[in-house]
Design a protein around this motif. Structure first.
Motif, short mmCIF file in Angstrom:
data_model
loop_
_atom_site.label_atom_id
_atom_site.label_comp_id
_atom_site.label_asym_id
_atom_site.label_seq_id
_atom_site.Cartn_x
_atom_site.Cartn_y
_atom_site.Cartn_z
N LEU A 1 6.34 4.76 5.95
CA LEU A 1 6.45 5.87 6.89
C LEU A 1 7.86 5.98 7.44
O LEU A 1 8.39 7.09 7.62
CB LEU A 1 5.44 5.66 8.03
CG LEU A 1 5.10 6.84 8.92
CD1 LEU A 1 4.48 7.95 8.10
CD2 LEU A 1 4.15 6.39 10.01
N LYS A 2 8.50 4.84 7.66
CA LYS A 2 9.86 4.83 8.16
C LYS A 2 10.85 5.36 7.13
O LYS A 2 11.81 6.05 7.47
CB LYS A 2 10.24 3.40 8.58
CG LYS A 2 11.56 3.29 9.25
CD LYS A 2 11.82 1.86 9.70
CE LYS A 2 13.17 1.74 10.36
NZ LYS A 2 13.44 0.36 10.77
N GLU B 1 10.05 7.45 4.74
CA GLU B 1 9.58 8.79 4.38
C GLU B 1 9.27 8.92 2.88
O GLU B 1 9.55 9.93 2.26
CB GLU B 1 10.57 9.85 4.81
CG GLU B 1 10.77 9.90 6.31
CD GLU B 1 11.81 10.91 6.74
OE1 GLU B 1 12.39 11.59 5.86
OE2 GLU B 1 12.04 11.04 7.95
N LYS C 1 -1.91 3.90 2.51
CA LYS C 1 -2.98 4.30 3.42
C LYS C 1 -4.34 4.20 2.74
O LYS C 1 -5.29 3.67 3.31
CB LYS C 1 -2.75 5.73 3.92
CG LYS C 1 -3.78 6.17 4.92
CD LYS C 1 -3.51 7.53 5.58
CE LYS C 1 -2.84 8.54 4.73
NZ LYS C 1 -2.74 9.87 5.36
N GLU D 1 6.61 9.71 0.57
CA GLU D 1 5.30 10.35 0.64
C GLU D 1 4.27 9.69 -0.29
O GLU D 1 3.13 9.48 0.09
CB GLU D 1 5.42 11.84 0.31
CG GLU D 1 6.16 12.64 1.35
CD GLU D 1 5.44 12.67 2.68
OE1 GLU D 1 4.19 12.70 2.70
OE2 GLU D 1 6.12 12.65 3.71
N ILE E 1 3.31 6.33 1.08
CA ILE E 1 2.50 6.49 2.28
C ILE E 1 1.04 6.72 1.91
O ILE E 1 0.14 6.07 2.43
CB ILE E 1 3.03 7.65 3.15
CG1 ILE E 1 4.36 7.27 3.78
CG2 ILE E 1 2.04 8.03 4.23
CD1 ILE E 1 5.07 8.43 4.46
#
Length: 74
Positions: A35-36, A38, A47, A40, A43
């Motif tokens: 997330l830091k 970025e 998740k 995608e 992420i």
């Protein structure tokens, strides 16, 4: 009922559940790192992996307990 060995599989399920909780923590930390930066794709993958590991760690003992309960009620 005599053929049902409750303590053997229960120990393995507890161990696997602990491993999946640790993996969930790892993927959660990876999620924050991605997330830091970025990223995608990273992420989404981290998740999904964290949610899958947590769900598996929670549902596996619950389903096993339901199975044991149904075997005892017969």
């Amino acid at each position: 009922m005599e053929n049902l060995n409750v303590f053997g599989p229960a120990n393995w399920i507890g161990l696997l559940s602990s491993v999946f909780i640790i993996l969930c923590l790892y993927f959660t930390l990876t999620f924050f790192q991605k997330l830091k930066t970025e990223d995608e794709r990273g992420i989404k993958q981290s998740k999904f992996a964290a949610v899958f590991c947590l769900a598996f760690a929670i549902l596996m003992p619950a389903l096993y307990n339901l199975y044991i309960f149904s075997q005892m009620m017969e």
